[in-house]
Write an enzyme that holds these catalytic residues in place. Structure first.
Site, PDB file in Angstrom:
ATOM      1  CD  GLU A 115      -2.844  -1.420   0.261  1.00 23.65           C
ATOM      2  OE1 GLU A 115      -2.909  -0.595  -0.663  1.00 23.65           O
ATOM      3  OE2 GLU A 115      -3.558  -2.435   0.325  1.00 23.65           O
ATOM      4  CG  HIS A 138      -4.351  -0.204   5.905  1.00 23.36           C
ATOM      5  ND1 HIS A 138      -5.726  -0.089   5.833  1.00 23.36           N
ATOM      6  CD2 HIS A 138      -4.050  -1.407   5.347  1.00 23.36           C
ATOM      7  CE1 HIS A 138      -6.222  -1.164   5.249  1.00 23.36           C
ATOM      8  NE2 HIS A 138      -5.232  -1.986   4.953  1.00 23.36           N
ATOM      9  CG  HIS A 140      -6.876  -5.550   7.845  1.00 24.72           C
ATOM     10  ND1 HIS A 140      -6.416  -6.692   7.256  1.00 24.72           N
ATOM     11  CD2 HIS A 140      -6.590  -4.547   6.981  1.00 24.72           C
ATOM     12  CE1 HIS A 140      -5.852  -6.390   6.082  1.00 24.72           C
ATOM     13  NE2 HIS A 140      -5.931  -5.094   5.898  1.00 24.72           N
ATOM     14  CD  GLU A 168     -14.015   8.899  22.966  1.00 21.91           C
ATOM     15  OE1 GLU A 168     -14.296   7.729  23.235  1.00 21.91           O
ATOM     16  OE2 GLU A 168     -12.914   9.404  23.171  1.00 21.91           O
ATOM     17  CG  HIS A 209      -9.105  -3.771   2.728  1.00 20.69           C
ATOM     18  ND1 HIS A 209      -8.396  -3.973   1.562  1.00 20.69           N
ATOM     19  CD2 HIS A 209      -8.161  -3.755   3.709  1.00 20.69           C
ATOM     20  CE1 HIS A 209      -7.114  -4.098   1.832  1.00 20.69           C
ATOM     21  NE2 HIS A 209      -6.946  -3.960   3.128  1.00 20.69           N
TER      22      HIS A 209
HETATM   23  P1  13P Z   1       1.174  -5.484   3.097  1.00 25.44           P
HETATM   24  O1  13P Z   1       1.637  -6.727   3.825  1.00 25.44           O
HETATM   25  O2  13P Z   1       1.734  -5.420   1.703  1.00 25.44           O
HETATM   26  O3  13P Z   1       1.434  -4.242   3.897  1.00 25.44           O
HETATM   27  O4  13P Z   1      -0.386  -5.611   2.886  1.00 25.44           O
HETATM   28  C1  13P Z   1      -1.252  -5.735   3.975  1.00 25.44           C
HETATM   29  C2  13P Z   1      -2.554  -5.077   3.744  1.00 25.44           C
HETATM   30  O5  13P Z   1      -3.268  -4.815   4.688  1.00 25.44           O
HETATM   31  C3  13P Z   1      -2.966  -4.734   2.373  1.00 25.44           C
HETATM   32  O6  13P Z   1      -4.045  -3.869   2.357  1.00 25.44           O
HETATM   33 ZN    ZN Z   2      -5.226  -3.998   4.244  1.00 24.88          ZN
END
Ligand code: 13P
Ligand code: ZN
Length: 273
Positions: A115, A138, A140, A168, A209
């Site tokens: 990313e 980023h 999950h 909040e 995602h």
């Molecule tokens: P990477 O291992 O390449 O960082 O990918 C993980 C991910 O969350 C892709 O969206």
């Molecule tokens: Zn991801």
């Protein structure tokens, strides 16, 4: 100074580990990047090497000559604390804004996160708004992802629903959150879409995602992600009880809040239902 002794590296590792502990980083899920301050680059310079220039997969003229600490592609967050030199890298952007080189880390090979285009383009957008922005994260985030299966994928709906779940929230993210419809990850197109949203928001949810957050430092960025994900968890529980909301925070209440906390809450999030 050894790279792993630098304060910003310790903070980076702690942040990655905190995300792992909260369950946001199964396997290699998620990625983190930090735009390193010039003084900190100087402090570790003697321990940087010069790798080969590689295509960055994007064009970021606003980041020429900048250095980033970033997680490696395919690396597990759970291993960052134990082995930062294997899982992380410092990269330098060249003077065209099109290429990068690895100057530290990834000692067993590999490349920065897939990313990287989204990270770099988000950094470029945020730096232009305010040079204090340094972190792009980023994760999950389980509950925010779950909501992308049941709520309309609209910024207004996600912002309002999350705001209602914890008082909040409108104070922590008064600009709201953006939503990117499902797209193929790891490329330039999703990066373009995400950085469009980052011009307006500090949070962008990738449907089905995960979530991107931007901030001035590790604590603020992690705290932003945590606050939004916690609100999403409450909403998932509310929806799971199957009774609907019997009462909630109303537009009038948000207006009172905005006065007392001196935050501007855009009218478009305060629609009548
Ligand atoms: P990477 O291992 O390449 O960082 O990918 C993980 C991910 O969350 C892709 O969206
Ligand atoms: Zn991801």
């Amino acid at each position: 100074m050894r790279v792993t002794e630098a304060e910003f590296v310790k903070k980076f590792i702690k942040t990655a580990d905190d995300g792992w502990i909260l369950g946001w980083h199964e396997r290699n899920g998620g990625n983190l990047s930090y735009r390193i301050k010039p003084d900190d680059v100087s402090a570790v310079k003697e321990n940087l090497k010069e790798g080969e220039w590689r295509d960055a997969g994007t064009y970021v003229p606003g980041l020429k000559g900048e250095f980033f600490l970033v997680t490696g592609s395919g690396k597990f967050f759970k291993n960052v604390k134990e082995d930062p030199e294997d899982t992380l890298s410092i990269i330098e952007i060249d003077d065209t804004g099109k290429r990068y080189r690895i100057v530290w880390g990834l000692v067993n090979g590999g490349r920065p996160t897939s990313e990287l285009p989204t990270h770099l383009m988000n950094h470029e957008v945020k730096k232009a708004i305010n040079d204090k922005y340094r972190v792009i994260y980023h994760a999950h985030t389980t509950n925010l992802i779950a909501l992308t299966f049941v709520l309309p994928l609209e910024d207004e709906v996600f912002t309002r629903e999350l705001w209602e779940m914890a008082t909040e929230c409108p104070v922590v993210f008064p600009d709201g959150v953006g939503v990117v419809p499902w797209m193929v990850p790891g490329g330039y197109e999703i990066a373009v879409k995400t950085c469009e949203l980052m011009k307006k928001y500090d949070l962008a949810i990738w449907a089905h995602h995960g979530t991107f957050a931007a901030g001035f430092d590790f604590d603020l960025t992690f705290g932003l992600m945590h606050t939004a994900e916690k609100a999403a968890e409450i909403l998932v529980k509310v929806l799971s009880m199957g009774m609907g909301k019997k009462q909630t925070v109303e537009p009038e209440d948000f207006k009172k809040l905005s006065k007392v906390f001196s935050v501007d809450l855009p009218e478009r999030f305060l629609y009548e239902k």
